[in-house]
Design an enzyme around this catalytic site. Sequence first.
Site, mmCIF file in Angstrom:
data_model
loop_
_atom_site.group_PDB
_atom_site.id
_atom_site.type_symbol
_atom_site.label_atom_id
_atom_site.label_comp_id
_atom_site.label_asym_id
_atom_site.label_seq_id
_atom_site.Cartn_x
_atom_site.Cartn_y
_atom_site.Cartn_z
ATOM 1 N N GLY A 309 0.820 -1.209 0.000
ATOM 2 C CA GLY A 309 0.000 0.000 0.000
ATOM 3 C C GLY A 309 0.853 1.257 0.000
ATOM 4 N N SER A 310 0.393 2.269 0.722
ATOM 5 C CA SER A 310 0.972 3.609 0.598
ATOM 6 C C SER A 310 2.392 3.762 1.132
ATOM 7 C CB SER A 310 0.065 4.639 1.279
ATOM 8 O OG SER A 310 -1.156 4.750 0.591
ATOM 9 N N THR A 311 2.871 2.838 1.989
ATOM 10 C CA THR A 311 4.279 2.943 2.386
ATOM 11 C C THR A 311 5.184 2.769 1.172
ATOM 12 O OG1 THR A 311 4.163 0.592 3.004
ATOM 13 C CG2 THR A 311 4.028 2.216 4.790
ATOM 14 N N LYS A 313 4.788 4.164 -1.572
ATOM 15 C CA LYS A 313 4.892 5.442 -2.290
ATOM 16 C C LYS A 313 6.246 6.095 -2.066
ATOM 17 C CE LYS A 313 -0.100 6.232 -2.293
ATOM 18 N NZ LYS A 313 -1.258 6.899 -1.665
#
Length: 579
Positions: A309-311, A313
Amino acid sequence: MTTVNSTARRNMTLQKRKTFIICMLSVIVLLALCVRVGYLMIVCSERYSEQAQQLHERERDIKAARGRIIDSTGTVLADNRTVCTISVIRSQIEDPEGVIEALSSELGLSREYVKKQVEKRSSRERIKSNVDKETGDKIRNLDLAGVKVDEDYKRYYPYGELASKVLGFTGGDNQGIIGLEVSYEEYLTGTKGKILTLTDAKGIELDGMGERRREPIAGSDLHISMDINIQKYATQLARQAYETKQAKSVSIIVMNVNNGEILAMTNVPEFDLNEPFTLTAQFAGQEATQDLLNQMWRNGCINDTYEPGSTFKIITAAAGLESGAVRLNDNFSCPGFIVVDDRRIRCHKIAGHGAEDFTHAVMNSCNPVFITVGLRIGVDRYYDYFTKFGLRQKTGIDLPGEASTIMHQPDKIGEVELATISFGQSFQITPLRLMSTVAGLINGGNLVTPHFGVMAVNEEKGIIEEFTYPVTDGIVSSDTTDKLRYVLEQVVENGGGKNGYVEGFRVGGKTATSQTLPRGTGRYIASFLGFAPANDPQIMALAIIDTPQGTYYGGQIAAPVVRQLFENILPYLEEIGYQ
Protein backbone atom coordinates in the site's frame (compact mmCIF):
# COMPACT_ATOMS: atom_id res chain seq x y z
CA MET A 1 60.00 -113.41 -13.18
CA THR A 2 62.50 -110.77 -14.12
CA THR A 3 59.74 -108.75 -15.73
CA VAL A 4 57.55 -108.94 -12.59
CA ASN A 5 60.36 -107.77 -10.32
CA SER A 6 61.17 -104.94 -12.64
CA THR A 7 57.52 -103.80 -12.62
CA ALA A 8 57.35 -104.02 -8.84
CA ARG A 9 60.51 -101.95 -8.45
CA ARG A 10 59.12 -99.35 -10.86
CA ASN A 11 55.82 -99.13 -8.93
CA MET A 12 57.71 -98.79 -5.68
CA THR A 13 59.78 -95.96 -7.12
CA LEU A 14 56.64 -94.14 -8.29
CA GLN A 15 55.02 -94.59 -4.89
CA LYS A 16 58.06 -93.12 -3.17
CA ARG A 17 58.01 -90.18 -5.53
CA LYS A 18 54.32 -89.56 -4.82
CA THR A 19 54.93 -89.77 -1.14
CA PHE A 20 57.86 -87.38 -1.45
CA ILE A 21 55.80 -84.88 -3.46
CA ILE A 22 52.92 -85.08 -0.98
CA CYS A 23 55.33 -84.52 1.90
CA MET A 24 56.90 -81.57 0.16
CA LEU A 25 53.51 -80.04 -0.59
CA SER A 26 52.47 -80.54 3.00
CA VAL A 27 55.63 -78.85 4.20
CA ILE A 28 55.07 -75.93 1.83
CA VAL A 29 51.44 -75.53 2.93
CA LEU A 30 52.47 -75.80 6.57
CA LEU A 31 55.19 -73.20 6.08
CA ALA A 32 52.69 -70.91 4.33
CA LEU A 33 50.25 -71.31 7.20
CA CYS A 34 53.00 -70.60 9.69
CA VAL A 35 53.99 -67.49 7.80
CA ARG A 36 50.35 -66.35 7.62
CA VAL A 37 49.74 -67.02 11.30
CA GLY A 38 52.96 -65.24 12.17
CA TYR A 39 51.94 -62.29 10.01
CA LEU A 40 48.53 -62.09 11.67
CA MET A 41 49.95 -62.51 15.17
CA ILE A 42 52.87 -60.14 14.82
CA VAL A 43 52.16 -57.59 12.09
CA CYS A 44 48.35 -57.35 12.41
CA SER A 45 48.00 -58.05 16.09
CA GLU A 46 47.30 -54.46 17.05
CA ARG A 47 44.61 -53.98 14.42
CA TYR A 48 42.81 -57.22 15.25
CA SER A 49 43.11 -56.61 18.97
CA GLU A 50 41.44 -53.26 18.43
CA GLN A 51 38.66 -54.86 16.37
CA ALA A 52 38.19 -57.52 19.02
CA GLN A 53 38.00 -54.82 21.66
CA GLN A 54 35.39 -52.97 19.61
CA LEU A 55 33.31 -56.11 19.33
CA HIS A 56 33.03 -56.09 23.10
CA GLU A 57 32.50 -52.34 23.58
CA ARG A 58 29.19 -50.51 23.36
CA GLU A 59 29.21 -46.83 22.45
CA ARG A 60 26.87 -44.14 23.75
CA ASP A 61 26.83 -40.46 22.78
CA ILE A 62 27.25 -37.62 25.25
CA LYS A 63 25.52 -34.48 24.00
CA ALA A 64 27.72 -31.41 23.75
CA ALA A 65 26.62 -28.14 25.32
CA ARG A 66 25.20 -26.00 22.51
CA GLY A 67 26.57 -22.49 22.12
CA ARG A 68 24.45 -19.81 23.77
CA ILE A 69 22.65 -17.01 21.93
CA ILE A 70 23.49 -13.67 23.55
CA ASP A 71 21.97 -10.26 22.79
CA SER A 72 23.75 -6.91 22.46
CA THR A 73 23.38 -6.19 26.21
CA GLY A 74 25.04 -9.48 27.17
CA THR A 75 21.75 -11.15 28.12
CA VAL A 76 21.56 -14.88 27.39
CA LEU A 77 18.49 -15.60 25.24
CA ALA A 78 19.17 -19.29 24.58
CA ASP A 79 21.00 -21.44 27.11
CA ASN A 80 21.45 -25.08 28.17
CA ARG A 81 20.17 -27.06 31.12
CA THR A 82 21.69 -30.28 32.40
CA VAL A 83 19.24 -33.15 32.03
CA CYS A 84 19.53 -36.90 32.55
CA THR A 85 18.73 -40.05 30.64
CA ILE A 86 17.63 -42.97 32.82
CA SER A 87 18.40 -46.47 31.51
CA VAL A 88 18.46 -50.02 32.85
CA ILE A 89 20.71 -53.03 32.17
CA ARG A 90 18.58 -56.11 32.80
CA SER A 91 21.48 -58.47 33.47
CA GLN A 92 22.75 -56.25 36.30
CA ILE A 93 19.42 -55.71 38.08
CA GLU A 94 19.33 -57.45 41.45
CA ASP A 95 15.91 -56.28 42.65
CA PRO A 96 13.55 -55.94 39.63
CA GLU A 97 10.49 -55.07 41.72
CA GLY A 98 12.39 -52.41 43.62
CA VAL A 99 13.68 -50.87 40.37
CA ILE A 100 10.23 -50.86 38.79
CA GLU A 101 8.66 -49.27 41.87
CA ALA A 102 11.36 -46.61 42.26
CA LEU A 103 11.52 -45.55 38.61
CA SER A 104 7.76 -45.42 38.09
CA SER A 105 7.43 -43.30 41.22
CA GLU A 106 10.32 -40.88 40.59
CA LEU A 107 9.73 -40.48 36.85
CA GLY A 108 5.95 -40.30 36.96
CA LEU A 109 5.59 -43.27 34.63
CA SER A 110 3.08 -46.11 34.79
CA ARG A 111 4.27 -49.25 36.53
CA GLU A 112 3.28 -51.32 33.48
CA TYR A 113 5.47 -49.24 31.16
CA VAL A 114 8.54 -49.42 33.41
CA LYS A 115 8.05 -53.17 33.98
CA LYS A 116 7.92 -53.74 30.22
CA GLN A 117 11.16 -51.81 29.69
CA VAL A 118 12.95 -53.50 32.59
CA GLU A 119 12.04 -56.98 31.38
CA LYS A 120 13.21 -56.47 27.80
CA ARG A 121 16.13 -58.70 26.87
CA SER A 122 18.46 -56.02 25.54
CA SER A 123 21.91 -54.76 26.45
CA ARG A 124 20.54 -51.43 27.73
CA GLU A 125 17.00 -50.09 27.71
CA ARG A 126 16.19 -46.39 27.95
CA ILE A 127 13.42 -45.57 30.40
CA LYS A 128 13.19 -41.79 30.01
CA SER A 129 15.20 -38.88 28.53
CA ASN A 130 15.34 -35.17 29.40
CA VAL A 131 14.80 -35.84 33.09
CA ASP A 132 15.62 -32.79 35.23
CA LYS A 133 18.95 -33.01 37.03
CA GLU A 134 17.39 -32.97 40.51
CA THR A 135 15.36 -36.09 39.75
CA GLY A 136 18.34 -37.72 38.05
CA ASP A 137 20.52 -37.11 41.10
CA LYS A 138 17.82 -38.52 43.35
CA ILE A 139 17.66 -41.75 41.32
CA ARG A 140 21.45 -41.99 41.24
CA ASN A 141 21.57 -41.68 45.03
CA LEU A 142 19.20 -44.64 45.37
CA ASP A 143 22.15 -46.74 44.16
CA LEU A 144 19.97 -49.26 42.36
CA ALA A 145 21.97 -52.05 40.72
CA GLY A 146 21.41 -52.05 36.93
CA VAL A 147 20.06 -48.48 36.82
CA LYS A 148 22.19 -45.97 34.87
CA VAL A 149 21.93 -42.17 34.99
CA ASP A 150 23.69 -40.32 32.14
CA GLU A 151 23.88 -36.53 32.02
CA ASP A 152 23.58 -34.42 28.87
CA TYR A 153 22.07 -31.08 27.80
CA LYS A 154 18.71 -29.73 26.78
CA ARG A 155 18.12 -26.31 25.18
CA TYR A 156 16.50 -23.79 27.50
CA TYR A 157 15.04 -20.36 26.68
CA PRO A 158 14.90 -18.14 29.78
CA TYR A 159 12.32 -15.74 28.30
CA GLY A 160 9.80 -18.26 26.95
CA GLU A 161 7.92 -16.63 24.07
CA LEU A 162 10.23 -13.67 23.58
CA ALA A 163 11.54 -13.52 19.98
CA SER A 164 10.41 -17.11 19.46
CA LYS A 165 10.14 -16.80 15.67
CA VAL A 166 13.61 -15.27 15.48
CA LEU A 167 15.58 -17.41 17.90
CA GLY A 168 13.95 -20.70 16.88
CA PHE A 169 14.41 -23.90 18.85
CA THR A 170 16.09 -27.30 18.72
CA GLY A 171 14.79 -30.84 18.47
CA GLY A 172 15.52 -33.93 20.51
CA ASP A 173 18.86 -34.35 18.75
CA ASN A 174 19.83 -30.82 19.86
CA GLN A 175 19.90 -29.54 16.27
CA GLY A 176 18.18 -26.32 15.21
CA ILE A 177 14.73 -26.56 13.65
CA ILE A 178 13.81 -22.92 12.83
CA GLY A 179 15.23 -19.42 13.27
CA LEU A 180 18.77 -18.49 14.23
CA GLU A 181 19.19 -21.95 15.74
CA VAL A 182 19.17 -23.27 12.15
CA SER A 183 21.04 -20.43 10.43
CA TYR A 184 24.04 -20.65 12.76
CA GLU A 185 23.97 -24.41 13.37
CA GLU A 186 27.61 -24.85 12.34
CA TYR A 187 28.74 -22.44 15.07
CA LEU A 188 26.27 -23.33 17.82
CA THR A 189 26.56 -27.10 17.62
CA GLY A 190 29.34 -28.77 19.54
CA THR A 191 31.11 -32.10 19.12
CA LYS A 192 29.48 -35.07 20.82
CA GLY A 193 31.40 -37.04 23.41
CA LYS A 194 31.37 -40.82 23.78
CA ILE A 195 30.94 -43.35 26.59
CA LEU A 196 32.45 -46.77 25.83
CA THR A 197 31.39 -49.70 28.03
CA LEU A 198 32.55 -53.32 27.90
CA THR A 199 29.98 -55.99 26.98
CA ASP A 200 29.92 -59.76 26.84
CA ALA A 201 29.46 -61.81 23.68
CA LYS A 202 25.71 -61.14 23.80
CA GLY A 203 26.27 -57.37 23.95
CA ILE A 204 25.24 -57.08 27.59
CA GLU A 205 27.22 -54.53 29.57
CA LEU A 206 29.53 -56.01 32.16
CA ASP A 207 29.13 -54.67 35.65
CA GLY A 208 32.23 -53.42 37.40
CA MET A 209 34.34 -53.19 34.22
CA GLY A 210 34.33 -49.40 34.18
CA GLU A 211 33.83 -46.99 31.29
CA ARG A 212 36.01 -45.06 28.88
CA ARG A 213 34.89 -41.50 28.10
CA ARG A 214 35.65 -38.99 25.40
CA GLU A 215 34.41 -35.65 26.67
CA PRO A 216 32.18 -33.51 24.44
CA ILE A 217 33.29 -30.12 23.08
CA ALA A 218 30.86 -27.24 23.58
CA GLY A 219 29.66 -25.13 20.65
CA SER A 220 30.45 -21.43 20.16
CA ASP A 221 28.28 -18.62 21.51
CA LEU A 222 26.37 -16.53 18.97
CA HIS A 223 26.26 -12.80 19.73
CA ILE A 224 23.39 -11.01 17.99
CA SER A 225 22.29 -7.41 17.44
CA MET A 226 18.92 -7.82 19.18
CA ASP A 227 18.49 -5.66 22.28
CA ILE A 228 16.31 -7.43 24.83
CA ASN A 229 14.92 -4.16 26.21
CA ILE A 230 13.75 -3.02 22.78
CA GLN A 231 12.52 -6.53 21.94
CA LYS A 232 10.48 -6.69 25.14
CA TYR A 233 8.84 -3.33 24.56
CA ALA A 234 8.13 -4.02 20.88
CA THR A 235 6.51 -7.32 21.87
CA GLN A 236 4.44 -5.61 24.56
CA LEU A 237 3.13 -3.03 22.08
CA ALA A 238 2.44 -5.68 19.45
CA ARG A 239 0.52 -7.79 21.97
CA GLN A 240 -1.54 -4.78 23.06
CA ALA A 241 -2.46 -3.96 19.46
CA TYR A 242 -3.19 -7.63 18.75
CA GLU A 243 -5.60 -7.90 21.67
CA THR A 244 -7.17 -4.45 21.38
CA LYS A 245 -7.80 -4.70 17.63
CA GLN A 246 -8.51 -8.46 17.68
CA ALA A 247 -6.10 -8.72 14.78
CA LYS A 248 -4.91 -11.77 12.92
CA SER A 249 -1.31 -10.82 13.74
CA VAL A 250 0.87 -7.81 14.59
CA SER A 251 4.48 -7.42 13.46
CA ILE A 252 7.08 -4.90 14.57
CA ILE A 253 10.65 -4.61 13.26
CA VAL A 254 13.30 -2.21 14.57
CA MET A 255 16.45 -1.84 12.47
CA ASN A 256 19.61 0.23 12.27
CA VAL A 257 19.21 2.20 9.04
CA ASN A 258 22.94 2.40 8.33
CA ASN A 259 24.25 -1.11 8.89
CA GLY A 260 21.18 -3.39 8.82
CA GLU A 261 21.47 -4.62 12.41
CA ILE A 262 18.03 -5.66 13.67
CA LEU A 263 17.37 -4.57 17.24
CA ALA A 264 13.94 -6.17 17.53
CA MET A 265 11.59 -8.35 15.52
CA THR A 266 8.31 -9.63 16.85
CA ASN A 267 5.38 -11.33 15.18
CA VAL A 268 2.52 -11.74 17.67
CA PRO A 269 1.14 -14.24 18.52
CA GLU A 270 4.43 -15.86 19.50
CA PHE A 271 4.85 -19.36 21.00
CA ASP A 272 6.69 -20.83 23.98
CA LEU A 273 10.17 -21.88 22.91
CA ASN A 274 10.36 -24.35 25.79
CA GLU A 275 7.14 -26.05 24.57
CA PRO A 276 7.37 -25.51 20.79
CA PHE A 277 5.05 -28.38 19.90
CA THR A 278 2.19 -27.10 22.06
CA LEU A 279 -0.31 -25.12 19.98
CA THR A 280 -1.08 -21.58 21.09
CA ALA A 281 -4.52 -20.12 21.81
CA GLN A 282 -5.41 -19.31 18.19
CA PHE A 283 -5.33 -23.04 17.44
CA ALA A 284 -7.25 -24.04 20.56
CA GLY A 285 -9.10 -27.33 20.28
CA GLN A 286 -7.20 -28.50 17.20
CA GLU A 287 -4.82 -31.41 16.87
CA ALA A 288 -1.16 -30.41 16.62
CA THR A 289 -0.59 -31.43 13.01
CA GLN A 290 2.62 -30.49 11.23
CA ASP A 291 0.72 -27.99 9.09
CA LEU A 292 -0.64 -26.17 12.14
CA LEU A 293 2.76 -26.20 13.83
CA ASN A 294 4.32 -24.68 10.71
CA GLN A 295 1.67 -21.96 10.75
CA MET A 296 2.39 -21.24 14.41
CA TRP A 297 6.13 -21.04 13.79
CA ARG A 298 5.89 -18.74 10.72
CA ASN A 299 7.58 -15.38 11.01
CA GLY A 300 5.35 -13.02 9.03
CA CYS A 301 8.10 -10.40 8.86
CA ILE A 302 10.08 -12.54 6.42
CA ASN A 303 8.07 -15.65 5.53
CA ASP A 304 4.95 -13.90 4.22
CA THR A 305 4.34 -11.31 1.52
CA TYR A 306 1.66 -8.61 1.36
CA GLU A 307 0.60 -5.61 -0.69
CA PRO A 308 2.40 -2.74 1.06
CA GLY A 309 0.00 0.00 0.00
CA SER A 310 0.97 3.61 0.60
CA THR A 311 4.28 2.94 2.39
CA PHE A 312 5.47 1.90 -1.08
CA LYS A 313 4.89 5.44 -2.29
CA ILE A 314 8.30 6.16 -0.77
CA ILE A 315 9.80 4.02 -3.55
CA THR A 316 7.78 5.79 -6.27
CA ALA A 317 8.82 9.17 -4.85
CA ALA A 318 12.49 8.12 -4.83
CA ALA A 319 12.32 6.84 -8.42
CA GLY A 320 10.52 10.00 -9.54
CA LEU A 321 13.00 12.35 -7.84
CA GLU A 322 16.05 10.35 -8.95
CA SER A 323 14.91 10.15 -12.57
CA GLY A 324 13.85 13.79 -12.74
CA ALA A 325 10.25 12.81 -13.49
CA VAL A 326 9.09 15.00 -10.59
CA ARG A 327 10.32 17.79 -8.31
CA LEU A 328 9.11 18.65 -4.82
CA ASN A 329 7.47 21.87 -6.02
CA ASP A 330 5.78 20.44 -9.13
CA ASN A 331 2.08 21.25 -9.11
CA PHE A 332 -0.79 18.79 -9.56
CA SER A 333 -4.56 18.76 -9.29
CA CYS A 334 -6.47 15.90 -7.66
CA PRO A 335 -10.23 15.72 -8.45
CA GLY A 336 -10.57 12.53 -6.42
CA PHE A 337 -9.75 10.12 -9.22
CA ILE A 338 -7.65 9.57 -12.33
CA VAL A 339 -8.50 7.71 -15.52
CA VAL A 340 -5.81 5.34 -16.83
CA ASP A 341 -6.46 3.45 -20.06
CA ASP A 342 -10.22 3.82 -19.57
CA ARG A 343 -9.87 2.59 -15.95
CA ARG A 344 -11.11 5.02 -13.28
CA ILE A 345 -8.84 4.80 -10.21
CA ARG A 346 -9.97 6.83 -7.24
CA CYS A 347 -8.11 8.65 -4.49
CA HIS A 348 -8.73 7.68 -0.87
CA LYS A 349 -10.21 11.18 -0.50
CA ILE A 350 -13.26 10.91 -2.71
CA ALA A 351 -13.70 14.69 -2.95
CA GLY A 352 -10.09 15.03 -4.05
CA HIS A 353 -7.21 17.12 -2.71
CA GLY A 354 -7.50 19.84 -5.33
CA ALA A 355 -4.36 21.79 -6.22
CA GLU A 356 -1.21 20.56 -4.47
CA ASP A 357 2.51 20.38 -5.06
CA PHE A 358 4.39 17.08 -4.86
CA THR A 359 5.45 17.65 -1.24
CA HIS A 360 1.82 18.00 -0.19
CA ALA A 361 0.82 15.09 -2.40
CA VAL A 362 3.19 12.91 -0.36
CA MET A 363 1.84 14.39 2.88
CA ASN A 364 -1.71 13.68 1.65
CA SER A 365 -0.81 10.23 0.24
CA CYS A 366 -2.62 11.22 -2.96
CA ASN A 367 -3.06 8.26 -5.33
CA PRO A 368 -3.68 10.23 -8.57
CA VAL A 369 -0.43 12.18 -8.13
CA PHE A 370 1.63 9.04 -7.53
CA ILE A 371 -0.01 7.38 -10.53
CA THR A 372 0.92 10.42 -12.61
CA VAL A 373 4.52 10.23 -11.42
CA GLY A 374 4.66 6.48 -12.15
CA LEU A 375 3.38 7.05 -15.68
CA ARG A 376 5.95 9.82 -16.20
CA ILE A 377 8.72 7.43 -15.21
CA GLY A 378 7.39 4.77 -17.59
CA VAL A 379 7.32 0.99 -17.40
CA ASP A 380 10.92 0.30 -18.39
CA ARG A 381 12.54 2.89 -16.16
CA TYR A 382 10.26 2.07 -13.25
CA TYR A 383 11.11 -1.61 -13.53
CA ASP A 384 14.80 -0.73 -13.66
CA TYR A 385 14.45 1.24 -10.41
CA PHE A 386 12.46 -1.59 -8.88
CA THR A 387 15.43 -3.83 -9.62
CA LYS A 388 18.09 -1.28 -8.63
CA PHE A 389 16.42 -0.74 -5.26
CA GLY A 390 16.74 -4.48 -4.53
CA LEU A 391 13.01 -5.17 -4.62
CA ARG A 392 13.26 -8.14 -6.98
CA GLN A 393 15.65 -10.03 -4.72
CA LYS A 394 15.54 -11.31 -1.17
CA THR A 395 17.18 -9.20 1.51
CA GLY A 396 19.57 -12.01 2.44
CA ILE A 397 18.67 -11.86 6.13
CA ASP A 398 20.31 -14.55 8.27
CA LEU A 399 17.02 -16.35 8.95
CA PRO A 400 15.67 -19.31 6.98
CA GLY A 401 12.59 -19.27 4.77
CA GLU A 402 12.67 -15.71 3.44
CA ALA A 403 9.95 -15.23 0.80
CA SER A 404 10.55 -13.66 -2.60
CA THR A 405 8.82 -10.65 -4.11
CA ILE A 406 5.79 -11.44 -6.27
CA MET A 407 5.90 -9.00 -9.20
CA HIS A 408 4.65 -8.75 -12.78
CA GLN A 409 7.13 -9.51 -15.53
CA PRO A 410 8.00 -6.36 -17.54
CA ASP A 411 6.12 -7.54 -20.64
CA LYS A 412 3.00 -7.98 -18.52
CA ILE A 413 3.02 -4.43 -17.15
CA GLY A 414 0.72 -2.03 -18.94
CA GLU A 415 -0.32 1.46 -17.88
CA VAL A 416 -2.98 0.16 -15.48
CA GLU A 417 -0.51 -2.22 -13.82
CA LEU A 418 2.07 0.56 -13.58
CA ALA A 419 -0.55 2.86 -12.06
CA THR A 420 -1.44 0.39 -9.32
CA ILE A 421 2.20 -0.47 -8.64
CA SER A 422 2.93 3.23 -8.18
CA PHE A 423 0.76 3.39 -5.05
CA GLY A 424 1.64 -0.06 -3.71
CA GLN A 425 -0.90 -2.50 -5.12
CA SER A 426 -0.99 -5.48 -7.53
CA PHE A 427 2.30 -6.98 -6.28
CA GLN A 428 3.58 -8.36 -2.97
CA ILE A 429 6.76 -8.08 -0.92
CA THR A 430 7.80 -9.02 2.60
CA PRO A 431 7.73 -6.37 5.34
CA LEU A 432 11.49 -6.67 5.76
CA ARG A 433 12.11 -6.22 2.02
CA LEU A 434 10.20 -2.92 2.09
CA MET A 435 12.04 -1.80 5.20
CA SER A 436 15.48 -2.65 3.86
CA THR A 437 14.88 -0.79 0.61
CA VAL A 438 13.55 2.33 2.33
CA ALA A 439 16.57 2.27 4.65
CA GLY A 440 18.82 2.42 1.59
CA LEU A 441 16.85 5.34 0.14
CA ILE A 442 17.15 7.50 3.28
CA ASN A 443 20.66 6.58 4.46
CA GLY A 444 22.42 8.10 1.47
CA GLY A 445 21.92 5.32 -1.05
CA ASN A 446 23.48 2.25 0.63
CA LEU A 447 21.37 -0.89 0.36
CA VAL A 448 22.29 -2.81 3.51
CA THR A 449 21.64 -6.45 4.40
CA PRO A 450 19.39 -6.79 7.46
CA HIS A 451 20.83 -9.25 9.96
CA PHE A 452 21.10 -10.45 13.55
CA GLY A 453 24.44 -12.25 13.69
CA VAL A 454 27.36 -10.16 14.96
CA MET A 455 30.03 -12.71 15.92
CA ALA A 456 30.67 -16.25 17.08
CA VAL A 457 32.79 -16.62 20.23
CA ASN A 458 34.38 -19.76 21.60
CA GLU A 459 35.19 -20.01 25.30
CA GLU A 460 38.67 -21.38 24.61
CA LYS A 461 39.58 -19.81 21.25
CA GLY A 462 37.93 -16.39 21.61
CA ILE A 463 36.29 -14.79 18.58
CA ILE A 464 35.81 -17.43 15.89
CA GLU A 465 34.27 -15.12 13.31
CA GLU A 466 32.94 -11.58 13.02
CA PHE A 467 30.15 -11.68 10.47
CA THR A 468 30.06 -9.28 7.53
CA TYR A 469 27.21 -8.61 5.11
CA PRO A 470 26.95 -7.25 1.56
CA VAL A 471 26.24 -3.56 0.96
CA THR A 472 25.21 -2.12 -2.42
CA ASP A 473 25.98 1.56 -2.63
CA GLY A 474 24.72 4.27 -4.95
CA ILE A 475 21.10 3.16 -5.35
CA VAL A 476 20.11 6.85 -5.16
CA SER A 477 22.00 10.13 -4.95
CA SER A 478 22.51 12.03 -1.72
CA ASP A 479 20.29 14.78 -3.18
CA THR A 480 17.39 12.35 -3.55
CA THR A 481 18.01 11.08 -0.01
CA ASP A 482 17.88 14.63 1.39
CA LYS A 483 14.60 15.37 -0.40
CA LEU A 484 13.03 12.11 0.79
CA ARG A 485 14.03 12.77 4.39
CA TYR A 486 12.52 16.25 4.19
CA VAL A 487 9.22 15.24 2.63
CA LEU A 488 8.75 12.22 4.93
CA GLU A 489 9.36 14.41 7.97
CA GLN A 490 6.60 16.68 6.66
CA VAL A 491 4.28 13.66 6.52
CA VAL A 492 4.74 13.21 10.28
CA GLU A 493 4.85 16.92 11.15
CA ASN A 494 1.78 18.02 9.22
CA GLY A 495 0.43 15.16 7.11
CA GLY A 496 -1.25 11.79 7.42
CA GLY A 497 1.46 10.43 9.73
CA LYS A 498 0.99 13.00 12.49
CA ASN A 499 0.09 10.26 14.99
CA GLY A 500 3.69 9.11 14.67
CA TYR A 501 5.05 12.43 15.98
CA VAL A 502 7.34 12.19 19.01
CA GLU A 503 7.89 15.26 21.18
CA GLY A 504 11.56 16.27 21.24
CA PHE A 505 12.60 14.12 18.25
CA ARG A 506 12.51 14.62 14.51
CA VAL A 507 10.62 11.70 12.98
CA GLY A 508 9.93 10.88 9.34
CA GLY A 509 7.56 8.24 8.08
CA LYS A 510 4.66 7.05 5.96
CA THR A 511 1.34 5.37 6.70
CA ALA A 512 -0.47 2.72 4.69
CA THR A 513 -3.86 1.02 4.58
CA SER A 514 -4.03 -1.83 2.10
CA GLN A 515 -6.67 -4.42 1.34
CA THR A 516 -5.95 -8.09 1.76
CA LEU A 517 -6.64 -10.47 -1.08
CA PRO A 518 -9.17 -11.32 -2.33
CA ARG A 519 -10.52 -7.79 -2.46
CA GLY A 520 -14.00 -6.98 -1.25
CA THR A 521 -13.74 -9.07 1.92
CA GLY A 522 -13.51 -6.02 4.15
CA ARG A 523 -10.13 -7.09 5.54
CA TYR A 524 -7.25 -4.62 5.66
CA ILE A 525 -3.62 -4.31 6.71
CA ALA A 526 -2.68 -1.14 8.58
CA SER A 527 0.96 -0.11 8.75
CA PHE A 528 3.35 2.70 9.54
CA LEU A 529 7.04 2.98 8.72
CA GLY A 530 8.94 5.58 10.73
CA PHE A 531 12.56 6.63 11.24
CA ALA A 532 14.53 8.99 13.45
CA PRO A 533 16.18 11.43 13.55
CA ALA A 534 14.61 12.54 10.28
CA ASN A 535 17.62 14.68 9.29
CA ASP A 536 20.17 11.96 10.12
CA PRO A 537 18.36 8.61 10.33
CA GLN A 538 19.72 5.98 12.71
CA ILE A 539 16.72 3.85 13.66
CA MET A 540 13.75 2.69 11.61
CA ALA A 541 10.63 0.87 12.81
CA LEU A 542 7.81 -0.78 10.90
CA ALA A 543 4.52 -1.77 12.54
CA ILE A 544 1.98 -3.91 10.65
CA ILE A 545 -1.47 -4.80 12.00
CA ASP A 546 -3.06 -7.57 9.93
CA THR A 547 -6.87 -7.65 9.74
CA PRO A 548 -7.75 -5.32 12.65
CA GLN A 549 -11.36 -5.14 13.75
CA GLY A 550 -13.07 -1.75 13.75
CA THR A 551 -10.86 1.17 12.70
CA TYR A 552 -8.28 -0.06 10.22
CA TYR A 553 -6.45 3.03 8.94
CA GLY A 554 -2.67 2.92 9.30
CA GLY A 555 -2.45 6.54 10.40
CA GLN A 556 -4.91 5.92 13.23
CA ILE A 557 -3.85 2.56 14.63
CA ALA A 558 -0.32 1.72 13.37
CA ALA A 559 1.33 5.14 13.63
CA PRO A 560 0.55 5.39 17.39
CA VAL A 561 2.30 2.04 17.94
CA VAL A 562 5.54 3.34 16.41
CA ARG A 563 5.13 6.62 18.31
CA GLN A 564 4.92 4.79 21.65
CA LEU A 565 7.87 2.63 20.63
CA PHE A 566 10.00 5.67 19.74
CA GLU A 567 8.96 7.53 22.88
CA ASN A 568 10.58 4.77 24.90
CA ILE A 569 13.50 3.53 22.83
CA LEU A 570 14.88 6.80 21.42
CA PRO A 571 15.82 8.20 24.86
CA TYR A 572 17.15 4.75 25.81
CA LEU A 573 19.36 4.59 22.71
CA GLU A 574 20.67 8.08 23.41
CA GLU A 575 21.44 7.05 26.99
CA ILE A 576 23.49 4.01 25.95
CA GLY A 577 25.21 5.96 23.18
CA TYR A 578 23.91 3.76 20.37
CA GLN A 579 24.97 4.64 16.85
